[in-house]
Design a protein around this motif. Structure first.
Motif, PDB file in Angstrom:
ATOM      1  N   GLY A 143      62.820  54.762  53.555  1.00  0.00           N
ATOM      2  CA  GLY A 143      64.046  54.219  52.998  1.00  0.00           C
ATOM      3  C   GLY A 143      63.940  53.893  51.527  1.00  0.00           C
ATOM      4  N   GLN A 144      63.374  54.803  50.757  1.00  0.00           N
ATOM      5  CA  GLN A 144      63.196  54.572  49.331  1.00  0.00           C
ATOM      6  C   GLN A 144      63.486  55.851  48.551  1.00  0.00           C
ATOM      7  OE1 GLN A 144      59.106  53.319  48.998  1.00  0.00           O
ATOM      8  NE2 GLN A 144      58.297  55.373  49.192  1.00  0.00           N
ATOM      9  N   PRO A 145      63.567  55.776  47.214  1.00  0.00           N
ATOM     10  CA  PRO A 145      63.894  56.964  46.427  1.00  0.00           C
ATOM     11  C   PRO A 145      62.820  58.043  46.515  1.00  0.00           C
ATOM     12  CG  PRO A 145      64.217  54.959  45.143  1.00  0.00           C
ATOM     13  CD  PRO A 145      63.487  54.558  46.384  1.00  0.00           C
ATOM     14  N   ALA A 146      63.249  59.295  46.501  1.00  0.00           N
ATOM     15  CA  ALA A 146      62.303  60.410  46.522  1.00  0.00           C
ATOM     16  C   ALA A 146      61.535  60.523  45.217  1.00  0.00           C
ATOM     17  CB  ALA A 146      63.042  61.722  46.817  1.00  0.00           C
ATOM     18  N   ALA A 181      58.351  67.548  51.143  1.00  0.00           N
ATOM     19  CA  ALA A 181      57.562  66.470  51.733  1.00  0.00           C
ATOM     20  C   ALA A 181      57.871  65.129  51.079  1.00  0.00           C
ATOM     21  CB  ALA A 181      56.072  66.789  51.610  1.00  0.00           C
ATOM     22  N   LEU A 182      58.199  65.120  49.777  1.00  0.00           N
ATOM     23  CA  LEU A 182      58.559  63.864  49.113  1.00  0.00           C
ATOM     24  C   LEU A 182      59.873  63.320  49.658  1.00  0.00           C
ATOM     25  CD1 LEU A 182      57.616  64.371  45.357  1.00  0.00           C
ATOM     26  CD2 LEU A 182      56.243  63.440  47.221  1.00  0.00           C
ATOM     27  N   TYR A 183      60.829  64.204  49.900  1.00  0.00           N
ATOM     28  CA  TYR A 183      62.115  63.762  50.449  1.00  0.00           C
ATOM     29  C   TYR A 183      61.943  63.266  51.884  1.00  0.00           C
ATOM     30  CZ  TYR A 183      64.413  65.813  46.388  1.00  0.00           C
ATOM     31  OH  TYR A 183      64.813  66.087  45.110  1.00  0.00           O
ATOM     32  N   GLU A 184      61.075  63.901  52.649  1.00  0.00           N
ATOM     33  CA  GLU A 184      60.829  63.446  54.016  1.00  0.00           C
ATOM     34  C   GLU A 184      60.202  62.051  54.008  1.00  0.00           C
ATOM     35  OE1 GLU A 184      60.084  67.765  56.192  1.00  0.00           O
ATOM     36  OE2 GLU A 184      58.422  66.754  55.187  1.00  0.00           O
ATOM     37  N   GLY A 185      59.227  61.839  53.132  1.00  0.00           N
ATOM     38  CA  GLY A 185      58.603  60.520  53.047  1.00  0.00           C
ATOM     39  C   GLY A 185      59.576  59.450  52.595  1.00  0.00           C
ATOM     40  N   ALA A 186      60.444  59.805  51.659  1.00  0.00           N
ATOM     41  CA  ALA A 186      61.446  58.848  51.182  1.00  0.00           C
ATOM     42  C   ALA A 186      62.395  58.456  52.303  1.00  0.00           C
ATOM     43  CB  ALA A 186      62.218  59.457  50.016  1.00  0.00           C
ATOM     44  N   ALA A 187      62.777  59.425  53.138  1.00  0.00           N
ATOM     45  CA  ALA A 187      63.669  59.129  54.260  1.00  0.00           C
ATOM     46  C   ALA A 187      62.989  58.194  55.262  1.00  0.00           C
ATOM     47  CB  ALA A 187      64.093  60.422  54.943  1.00  0.00           C
ATOM     48  N   LEU A 188      61.729  58.438  55.537  1.00  0.00           N
ATOM     49  CA  LEU A 188      61.008  57.632  56.523  1.00  0.00           C
ATOM     50  C   LEU A 188      60.829  56.182  56.059  1.00  0.00           C
ATOM     51  CD1 LEU A 188      58.328  60.252  57.573  1.00  0.00           C
ATOM     52  CD2 LEU A 188      59.926  59.136  59.140  1.00  0.00           C
TER      53      LEU A 188
END
Length: 340
Positions: free
Chosen positions: A48-51, A39-46
């Motif tokens: 555009g910031q580091p996980a 979920a952290l990686y998904e939020g970072a992708a949405l």
């Protein structure tokens, strides 16, 4: 001007989490961090910031929040009922939370842990290289109403994007690799373990989750005589009553229960997100096959931003509709993004 997030209301299981603090097991401190790291990686992708940026983890229920300045946010993990000033906010998507607007997040509709990400990340005090609360170790505390959370500088401006959710909230198949104690279980017990359907018990938290078999309990030739040794998230301990207990991010660092195997990292979010009553089955892989599966998942995560798409909104739910620019029936992309 610095941006903060006001906590007007918070469920009992809201904490600040990031990817955790590896490297301290020798001191008796497990990694901790988000129960569902995907979920952290998904939020970072949405956004555009580091996980590595910290987010709010919400166990079962969210709360109500207000930003002191315009803030980009994203919602991932277990889907929850969410709205901004009464207008529904899509999950697995990024939105603009305008200054003074109220973000309300209710109960989970499936899964256990939802995540609220903010552009720039939550910048609470870093302890041992992480902002993650590790309640079992006495580091940090649950987020409560009345707090004001500092937010880091946000270099992104784009919202109104979404991702197709990874289907990990309803149980299912979980892949397991053998460990040094798997040999203590007779081949017949291992076959029965792989053929069994387990039900997620009501007993479970960020330390681990208990799974109840539909048939008889499991036994090992070694009994309970195994010496205590290092354990890690994903290890499946078979406790004294013969039921498996899968360790999660906030687990202890040593344990004496025999371990029948270890859930691969790629499937651990499925275990963490299982709700009481959810059914899981364990599938044994070779260590080589498990490593390949984890490598494929890391590669998939690295390409999440390639799978972003515009969030389609229902015009009937859009406030201030006349403020949008329409050309041939299509809303201008920049305005649509900022409307998130």
């Amino acid at each position: 001007m610095s941006v903060t997030l006001k906590v007007l209301r918070a469920g009992p299981g809201v904490t600040v989490q990031d990817l955790g603090r590896p490297g301290y097991m020798g001191f008796g401190l497990s990694r901790g961090g988000a129960a569902d790291r995907l979920a952290l990686y998904e939020g970072a992708a949405l956004l555009g910031q580091p996980a590595s940026n910290a987010a709010l983890e919400m166990a079962g229920f969210g709360g109500e929040f207000e930003a002191t300045e315009d803030l980009c946010i994203a919602l991932t993990g277990a889907p929850m009922q969410a709205s901004i000033d009464g207008t529904r906010a899509a999950w697995d998507a990024s939105h603009l939370l305008p200054r003074g607007a109220r973000l309300s997040i209710g109960g989970a509709t499936s899964g256990s842990y939802g995540y609220l990400h903010v552009g720039g990340g939550i910048e609470t005090v870093s302890i041992l290289g992480s902002r993650a609360a590790h309640l079992a170790a006495g580091i940090g505390a649950a987020v409560t109403a009345g707090q004001t959370l500092p937010i880091g500088a946000d270099k992104g401006t784009q919202t109104g994007l979404c991702l197709d959710p990874d289907p990990r909230f309803e149980g299912g198949k979980v892949r397991v690799v053998p460990g040094p104690q798997t040999r203590f279980f007779a081949p017949a017990e291992l076959d029965r373990f792989a053929a069994e359907t387990f039900r997620r018990d009501t007993r479970g938290n960020r330390m681990g989750v208990r799974f109840v078999p539909g048939g008889e309990a499991f036994a090992t030739d070694a009994g309970l005589s195994i010496l205590s040794e290092v354990v890690v998230p994903g290890d499946i301990q078979v406790t004294g009553d013969g039921t498996p207990f899968v360790l999660l991010s906030e687990c202890q660092t040593t344990g004496g229960y025999p371990r029948i195997g270890t859930v691969i990292a790629a499937d651990l979010p499925r275990v963490a997100q299982a709700v009481p009553g959810a059914q899981l089955r364990f599938e044994f892989l070779t260590i080589e096959a498990g490593a390949e599966a984890d490598t494929r998942e890391r590669r998939r995560i690295a390409t999440l931003r390639n799978h972003l798409r515009p969030l389609i909104r229902d015009p009937a739910r859009m406030t201030g509709l006349l403020s949008y620019e329409f050309i041939s029936g299509v809303t201008a992309g920049d305005d649509l993004d900022r409307a998130g």
